[in-house]
Design an enzyme around this catalytic site. Structure first.
Site, PDB file in Angstrom:
ATOM      1  CG  ASP A 312     -15.128  48.892 -23.600  1.00 43.30           C
ATOM      2  OD1 ASP A 312     -14.475  49.676 -22.884  1.00 43.30           O
ATOM      3  OD2 ASP A 312     -16.285  49.130 -23.978  1.00 43.30           O
ATOM      4  CE1 TYR A 397     -24.327  52.101 -23.576  1.00 45.31           C
ATOM      5  CE2 TYR A 397     -22.439  53.569 -23.522  1.00 45.31           C
ATOM      6  CZ  TYR A 397     -23.731  53.283 -23.937  1.00 45.31           C
ATOM      7  OH  TYR A 397     -24.416  54.189 -24.708  1.00 45.31           O
TER       8      TYR A 397
END
Length: 655
Positions: A312, A397
């Protein structure tokens, strides 16, 4: 970086400093310098624009009023050809930036630049235009594609020769009941589109066969969930005299702590030059602290899913995906917000308002004693901590990143994962050994969240050593007749060949960072101790493509010599890189690690076996670590805190 929405004490702008955050003028100057050198066309994109941080010794030598050199590292991508390059630009004079260096990147050797925001939409368009994908959707009974989402997912590197040199994404498809529905309630199973972003086409379609698309909607709005509770009374947090911290540009002070704030596109929040005031000295603890990477590998072995692993920070960029925070929702109390200046896909500055939130929290008891020998007299102090935080949304998320400074000299970090589970489809009621069925036919695969903290340590100065400390049972014998004795064993991490370490809660393993050149009042080296998160390491098999690319997560701790070019635990360009860069490359034997400049890398995070209670939106899952003073101070540094009354104004507590 600017401060806003606060009653905190402020001061006039400080003199320029080498670690000042990037400004819009500097970003403009860098782009203009590249244009002047003919490096920018209509097809040029800017996946990464970062401050080129100076060597920490140069920073330590800086004095107010000294000349400051400002440089920016820029990654460029030609969206028409896929060629990428890396540039270094001097922007000390924002009216005349100077291109210092420029090199082409080799996608096979260097990896690909991180994803652009515009590529999310590009991926969706390419997939939906593909005749093979449309045919596969029709075979699944889906002909209205207006509510379909072709998700842009990092491709990884699995040694597929046809992907070498190509800028790739893999795309899973999700459906929605309507525009406000949760798409992860309706995954389209068995279908993956592999997308060449430069050629703008699907180069391979994996179709392992249709399974029913889960039908139950996954909305979590008030209209769906029903009336809100009525028995929750207001909780107000007030500080009538304002908060206790002070901001001077990027410099933050609170309760003997002093540090510099920064925020960049890749790591998000970065803390620099963290010191603690002790008497008449500001004693250094950390030169730099950040979350330098986080990987999310999934457990499903199915060919349509066995590639899923996201980086990420290195692939998607934590900072660029940060939220504009909102009072009362993301932060509560007397808040100071700090804006961040980043660059967009075109290399032009953009301001992210309210990127960082700063506030104080009461966290209960700090210390207390009831003296049974003095008429049960009670002395106690309540604890506060300073919270410095931001929140980033990476696809499904949402992650809250929280750095804490405590009044007893502790530094701590927590990550709070929330948002939506990524899902796959299966036969209703059949279940899966690799996932939890959270609604009929809706599977939430097992996965991990593996963070890596970069900590450039300077415990009372740059000459540091890391010691691995275990508690050790002593055998019963003449010196231990009752068998009750145990001791602590400290082993220095002396060479880079032994720098990868594994936590062991059975012996309360922790890592003590000592300065052998500075002693406390008892003659021992001053130290801070890293108290680790001891969750599972990367569960992918050794030698697997995921393990090669996420090698930092095969150890809880890495200790490396500080080098200014050592930025990230998985290398500078992990997107589509085969692995082998970063901490594993820096941990070959032969580099001495005692009494020297060090970077400590801590890998941690939860292994997530989803619950029904995690659906349709997940309560936060918390993980983290702490750095605790260990003989750094000569006694409890919080003895001078005032006594509290019930109203927080000082004095004796009420009975």
């Amino acid at each position: 970086m600017t401060c806003c929405s606060t009653d905190a004490e402020t001061a006039p702008a400080a003199a320029p400093h080498p670690l000042d955050p990037l400004t819009a003028a500097e970003i403009d100057a860098a782009r203009a310098a590249l244009e002047a050198e003919g490096k920018v066309t209509e097809a040029t994109r800017f996946p990464l624009v970062l401050p080129d941080e100076p060597d920490r010794h140069a920073v330590l030598a800086h004095r107010p009023g000294d000349a400051v050199t400002r440089r920016i590292r820029i990654t460029l991508l030609d969206s028409g050809t896929g060629r990428a390059a890396e540039a270094l630009v001097d922007v000390t004079d924002t009216t005349a930036g100077v291109l210092l260096s420029y090199r082409d990147l080799d996608p096979a050797a260097d990896g690909q630049p991180p994803l652009l925001f515009e590529e999310y939409e590009t991926c969706d368009e390419i997939v939906k235009a593909d005749t093979g994908w449309r045919k596969a959707m029709a075979e699944r009974g889906v002909t209205d594609l207006s509510l379909a989402i072709a998700a842009p997912l990092a491709a990884g590197n699995f040694g597929i020769a046809s992907e070498t040199g190509r800028r790739m994404l893999r795309s899973l498809t999700f459906l929605r009941c309507n525009a406000s529905d949760n798409p992860f309630a309706h995954p389209v199973g068995g279908l993956v589109a592999e997308v060449d972003l430069t050629a703008r086409r699907v180069v391979r379609l994996i179709d392992t066969g249709a399974v029913p698309v889960p039908a139950e909607c996954g909305r979590y709005d008030a209209e769906t969930t029903g009336a809100a509770r009525t028995d929750l009374r207001p909780l107000e947090i007030t500080q009538p005299d304002g908060p206790s911290f002070a901001l001077d540009g990027p410099v933050l002070r609170w309760q003997n702590w002093r540090l510099r704030l920064d925020f960049n596109a890749r790591e998000g929040l970065v803390l620099h030059e963290i010191t603690h005031r002790d008497g008449d000295r500001d004693r250094p603890v950390l030169h730099r602290a950040s979350i330098a990477e986080m990987a999310v590998p999934y457990a499903e072995p199915d060919p349509a899913r066995n590639w899923v692993c996201y980086l990420d920070a290195g692939e998607y960029l934590l900072g660029r995906n940060a939220n504009a925070l909102r009072l009362g929702c993301d932060c509560l109390g007397e808040i100071a917000y700090v804006d961040a200046v980043l660059a967009d896909d075109l290399g032009r500055p953009e301001t992210l308002h309210n990127a960082i939130c700063i506030h104080e929290e009461d966290i209960g008891l700090l210390w207390k004693h009831t003296d049974i020998f003095d008429d049960f007299a009670v002395d106690s102090r309540r604890a506060r901590r300073l919270v410095i935080s931001y929140i980033a949304t990476l696809g499904n998320y949402d992650y809250g990143f929280y750095w804490y400074l405590h009044q007893d000299g502790t530094i701590a970090f927590e990550a709070k994962a929330t948002g939506l589970l990524q899902t796959s489809a299966g036969q209703p009621g059949a279940g899966s050994p690799y996932a939890t069925e959270i609604a009929p036919g809706l599977l939430a695969p097992f996965h991990q969240h593996l963070f890596c903290a970069r900590l450039d340590v300077t415990v009372d100065g740059p000459g540091n050593t890391v010691e691995e400390v275990d508690v050790v049972r002593l055998p019963t014998g003449p010196g231990n007749p009752n068998g009750n004795a145990f001791t602590a064993k400290a082993t220095p991490v002396a060479d880079s060949g032994e720098a990868g370490r594994v936590a062991d809660p059975s012996v309360s393993r922790r890592w003590r960072i000592v300065n052998p050149g500075v002693r406390n009042r008892m003659g021992a080296p001053v130290a801070y101790t890293l108290v680790p998160d001891t969750g599972p390491l990367l569960l992918a098999q050794p030698g697997s493509p995921v393990a090669e690319r996420v090698a930092y997560a095969t150890r809880h701790l890495w200790v490396t010599r500080y080098r200014p070019e050592r930025h990230y635990p998985d290398g500078d360009y992990p997107n589509q890189h085969a692995g082998g860069e970063g901490v594993t490359a820096w941990s070959r034997p032969g580099e001495a690690l005692e009494d020297t400049d060090l970077t400590v890398w801590h890998s941690f995070g939860p292994t997530h076996l989803p619950r029904l209670e995690d659906w349709p939106v997940m309560p936060v899952d918390v993980c983290g670590f702490s750095l605790r003073p260990t003989g750094f101070f000569d006694r409890n540094p919080a003895l001078d805190l005032p006594k509290e009354t019930g109203d927080g104004s000082g004095g004796h507590c009420h009975v």
